[in-house]
Write a protein that holds these residues in place. Structure first.
Motif, PDB file in Angstrom:
ATOM      1  N   TYR A   7      16.266  -9.813   5.262  1.00 37.00           N
ATOM      2  CA  TYR A   7      16.017 -11.028   4.476  1.00 37.00           C
ATOM      3  C   TYR A   7      16.330 -12.280   5.298  1.00 37.00           C
ATOM      4  N   ASN A   8      17.477 -12.273   5.972  1.00 35.06           N
ATOM      5  CA  ASN A   8      17.863 -13.434   6.791  1.00 35.06           C
ATOM      6  C   ASN A   8      16.872 -13.672   7.913  1.00 35.06           C
ATOM      7  N   ASP A   9      16.424 -12.572   8.541  1.00 34.48           N
ATOM      8  CA  ASP A   9      15.429 -12.719   9.608  1.00 34.48           C
ATOM      9  C   ASP A   9      14.153 -13.342   9.069  1.00 34.48           C
ATOM     10  N   CYS A  10      13.756 -12.876   7.886  1.00 30.69           N
ATOM     11  CA  CYS A  10      12.530 -13.406   7.265  1.00 30.69           C
ATOM     12  C   CYS A  10      12.671 -14.892   6.970  1.00 30.69           C
ATOM     13  N   VAL A  11      13.875 -15.271   6.483  1.00 31.71           N
ATOM     14  CA  VAL A  11      14.132 -16.675   6.176  1.00 31.71           C
ATOM     15  C   VAL A  11      14.069 -17.533   7.436  1.00 31.71           C
ATOM     16  N   LEU A  12      14.737 -17.061   8.508  1.00 28.51           N
ATOM     17  CA  LEU A  12      14.752 -17.823   9.759  1.00 28.51           C
ATOM     18  C   LEU A  12      13.354 -17.974  10.338  1.00 28.51           C
ATOM     19  N   ILE A  13      12.600 -16.904  10.280  1.00 29.01           N
ATOM     20  CA  ILE A  13      11.219 -16.970  10.791  1.00 29.01           C
ATOM     21  C   ILE A  13      10.397 -17.953   9.974  1.00 29.01           C
ATOM     22  N   GLY A  14      10.563 -17.894   8.647  1.00 25.30           N
ATOM     23  CA  GLY A  14       9.813 -18.792   7.782  1.00 25.30           C
ATOM     24  C   GLY A  14      10.151 -20.257   8.045  1.00 25.30           C
ATOM     25  N   LEU A  36       5.489 -25.873   3.522  1.00 25.47           N
ATOM     26  CA  LEU A  36       6.035 -25.461   2.224  1.00 25.47           C
ATOM     27  C   LEU A  36       5.622 -24.040   1.884  1.00 25.47           C
ATOM     28  N   GLN A  37       4.424 -23.651   2.310  1.00 28.73           N
ATOM     29  CA  GLN A  37       3.985 -22.276   2.065  1.00 28.73           C
ATOM     30  C   GLN A  37       4.876 -21.280   2.818  1.00 28.73           C
ATOM     31  N   HIS A  38       5.195 -21.625   4.108  1.00 25.13           N
ATOM     32  CA  HIS A  38       6.075 -20.747   4.891  1.00 25.13           C
ATOM     33  C   HIS A  38       7.445 -20.633   4.227  1.00 25.13           C
ATOM     34  N   ILE A  39       7.972 -21.773   3.740  1.00 26.49           N
ATOM     35  CA  ILE A  39       9.292 -21.768   3.094  1.00 26.49           C
ATOM     36  C   ILE A  39       9.257 -20.955   1.796  1.00 26.49           C
ATOM     37  N   GLY A  40       8.230 -21.200   0.981  1.00 28.30           N
ATOM     38  CA  GLY A  40       8.119 -20.487  -0.303  1.00 28.30           C
ATOM     39  C   GLY A  40       8.014 -18.983  -0.131  1.00 28.30           C
ATOM     40  N   GLN A  41       7.207 -18.575   0.842  1.00 31.02           N
ATOM     41  CA  GLN A  41       7.035 -17.139   1.071  1.00 31.02           C
ATOM     42  C   GLN A  41       8.310 -16.523   1.637  1.00 31.02           C
ATOM     43  N   ALA A  42       9.012 -17.269   2.498  1.00 32.21           N
ATOM     44  CA  ALA A  42      10.241 -16.740   3.100  1.00 32.21           C
ATOM     45  C   ALA A  42      11.336 -16.568   2.050  1.00 32.21           C
ATOM     46  N   HIS A  66       3.995 -32.970  -2.776  1.00 33.76           N
ATOM     47  CA  HIS A  66       3.514 -31.750  -2.118  1.00 33.76           C
ATOM     48  C   HIS A  66       4.239 -30.554  -2.742  1.00 33.76           C
ATOM     49  N   HIS A  67       3.531 -29.412  -2.784  1.00 32.63           N
ATOM     50  CA  HIS A  67       4.157 -28.254  -3.426  1.00 32.63           C
ATOM     51  C   HIS A  67       3.513 -26.971  -2.926  1.00 32.63           C
ATOM     52  N   TRP A  68       4.239 -25.879  -3.140  1.00 30.98           N
ATOM     53  CA  TRP A  68       3.672 -24.524  -3.014  1.00 30.98           C
ATOM     54  C   TRP A  68       4.321 -23.688  -4.108  1.00 30.98           C
ATOM     55  N   MET A  69       3.469 -23.074  -4.931  1.00 29.89           N
ATOM     56  CA  MET A  69       3.965 -22.260  -6.055  1.00 29.89           C
ATOM     57  C   MET A  69       3.360 -20.870  -5.969  1.00 29.89           C
ATOM     58  N   LYS A  70       4.196 -19.876  -6.269  1.00 27.88           N
ATOM     59  CA  LYS A  70       3.701 -18.490  -6.298  1.00 27.88           C
ATOM     60  C   LYS A  70       2.605 -18.366  -7.349  1.00 27.88           C
TER      61      LYS A  70
END
Length: 543
Positions: A7-14, A36-42, A66-70
């Motif tokens: 999870y942490n790796d995914c967050v850092l990559i995002g 924002l899409q990278h952050i939301g997905q991470a 600006h926004h990104w929503m699932k």
């Protein structure tokens, strides 16, 4: 299920992808949406960037930009638009202080709970975005499925992302401001240049900038130069450089003007000079030039100034001086004639009568008185003869300049240790009396100065007639004097000498330095086409 490390790796990559997108993509709007899409997905949540603004009623509100929503929801966007910050005063104060704010629905205060009820959120975290040290807006990450605990690592990387957004916005705002400033300054420069060009075009003279060299290499010269010289401005400038301005300056003025400008610039940053040029039609013109010296960042000097045509003024001044000197010479001639024809005759008659009375008287005492009176009368005759000659040398009238100067040198030889040498190429041809008289007065003044001040062993007087010019030079090897004495107003009779030269349409130059002697140069136009001018001067003198 992801492990904590995954999870942490995914967050850092995002977060890394999000920040890289902001840095690389030059389209900020597009870059922010992708980030924002990278952050939301991470983080598996909804991400919003909202901006603080003022309503017409001066109320501070927060609106999503600006926004990104699932799962996209227009209702949620509307509920996060124009949201009064006064309703979230505690959060607002934390954000202004640069702190983040995390919340859960189960533990949130009343106002946050109501907002989460409306939007359907379970938990979230808000970060401030600063632009130029002012709170510009917020970055928020929300979870719709569960209440989360936000760890320090998560908060830290999201805070870095919020700082990255603020930095990019600051850069954009600065760039836009800079572009506006550049546009405004460009417009001001264009307007200033337009006014300058209008001013330059309306000045009855030449405005210039040139290298500080004897060629007067022009960097800029205004179009009026064509009216003044007959040559287009482009001929003096790159890339043509067909001619230098120095080529137009009268050959006899070039070296003197260069030395005079440098002499004046040693005392200050500006100069004023008069000189002659020869235009495209071969006509001689008198110019007045004023300028200053400027240095660039490399220490290279240049001259900036203006040039005005003063030919009419000089010619008018020449006529005034000719008329003034003509009046003065008429008065001298009148008094000389009166002294010679009347006073000297009266004194001579008195002398003869005294001599006759002496012979008639036998009383020795009376004879002694008469002898003394006769001697005094004889001295008076000699003095009046000398005064008459000084007022108007008869040699000038009868024999001309050459004979008058030769006689003057013969008369002073017994009274001075300076050896005077006189040379000329006039032959048997004489000069017009007005020219001869003015040159004689200049020579007389110069010889007097040499005898009084120069302490010279030798002095040379030379008068040479060239095709279109009379050139008189007077040189001595004496002690010389400081250059500031060259100001005609400071004495040595230079003003009178200069006026005499000006009356003939000529010029006088003096060059001297302590221990280097003195050089006097007088140039007088003397050619067939100037005969009308000399005739006019002659008429003024009354012959």
């Amino acid at each position: 299920m992801q492990t904590a490390r995954e999870y942490n790796d995914c967050v850092l990559i995002g977060v890394s992808k999000a920040i890289n997108e902001l840095i690389i993509n030059q389209n900020f709007e597009e870059a922010l949406d992708r980030s924002l899409q990278h952050i939301g997905q991470a983080f598996d949540g909804d991400v919003f960037v909202a901006e603080v603004s003022l309503t017409p009623g001066k109320e501070m509100v927060l609106s999503v930009k600006h926004h990104w929503m699932k799962v996209y929801s227009q209702k949620r966007l509307a509920q996060n638009t124009n949201k009064p910050l006064a309703a979230f005063a505690q959060i607002f104060e934390l954000l202004k202080a640069g702190k983040s704010y995390a919340f859960k629905k189960s533990t949130a205060d009343l106002e946050i709970s109501r907002h989460l009820e409306l939007t359907g959120g379970k938990s979230g975290v808000v970060f401030p975005i600063f632009v130029r040290e002012n709170l510009w807006g917020t970055l928020s990450l929300n979870s719709m499925e569960e209440e989360r605990d936000w760890g320090e690592a998560t908060l830290s990387v999201l805070q870095s992302f919020a700082c990255a957004i603020g930095s990019i916005l600051t850069k954009i705002i600065y760039r836009n401001s800079l572009e506006q400033d550049i546009v405004q300054q460009s417009q001001q420069i264009v307007e200033t240049n337009r006014r300058y060009q209008s001013l330059v075009h309306n000045i009855p003279g030449v405005v210039f900038r040139c290298a500080m060299d004897q060629s007067w290499t022009m960097v800029y010269i205004s179009p009026y130069v064509e009216e003044l010289t007959g040559y287009e401005a482009s001929q003096f400038l790159a890339p043509e450089f067909k001619r230098s301005f120095a080529e137009l300056i009268h050959p006899n003025d070039r070296d003197f003007i260069w030395m005079e400008i440098n002499r004046q610039l040693k005392k200050g940053s500006s100069y004023k000079v008069n000189y002659r040029i020869v235009d495209l039609q071969g006509k001689t013109k008198w110019l007045w030039e004023q300028g200053t010296v400027q240095e660039n960042s490399h220490g290279e000097a240049s001259l900036e100034g203006c040039i005005i045509d003063i030919t009419d003024r000089v010619e008018s001044h020449e006529k005034v001086m000719a008329a003034t000197l003509a009046t003065e010479d008429r008065e001298r001639r009148y008094f000389s004639r009166e002294i010679h024809d009347n006073l000297q005759q009266i004194l001579t008659t008195a002398h003869l009568n005294l001599q006759h009375a002496k012979r008639k008287l036998m009383n020795p005492k009376a004879q002694a008185y008469i002898e003394s009176a006769s001697g005094s009368v004889n001295e008076a005759i000699a003095e009046t003869r000398s005064l008459s000659h000084k007022l108007m040398p008869k040699t000038i009238q009868d024999y001309g300049y050459v004979a008058a100067v030769a006689a003057m040198i013969d008369n002073i030889r017994p009274t001075t240790s300076t050896k005077f040498d006189f040379q000329h190429n006039l032959g048997s041809d004489g000069l017009p009396e007005d020219v001869a008289l003015c040159l004689y007065r200049i020579t007389q003044e110069a010889i007097t100065n040499i005898m009084k001040y120069a302490q010279a062993k030798e002095a040379t007087i030379q008068l040479m007639r060239h095709q279109s010019m009379l050139i008189l030079t007077i040189d001595d090897n004496g002690i010389g004097f400081e250059s500031d004495v060259l100001d005609p107003a400071k004495g040595f009779g230079l003003n009178n000498m200069s006026n005499r030269a000006t009356a003939l349409g000529g010029k006088l130059e003096v060059d001297s330095a302590v221990g280097k002697g003195t050089h006097i140069l007088v140039e007088v136009p003397y050619q067939t086409e100037n005969q009308d001018d000399r005739t006019e001067i002659k008429d003024l003198i009354g012959r």
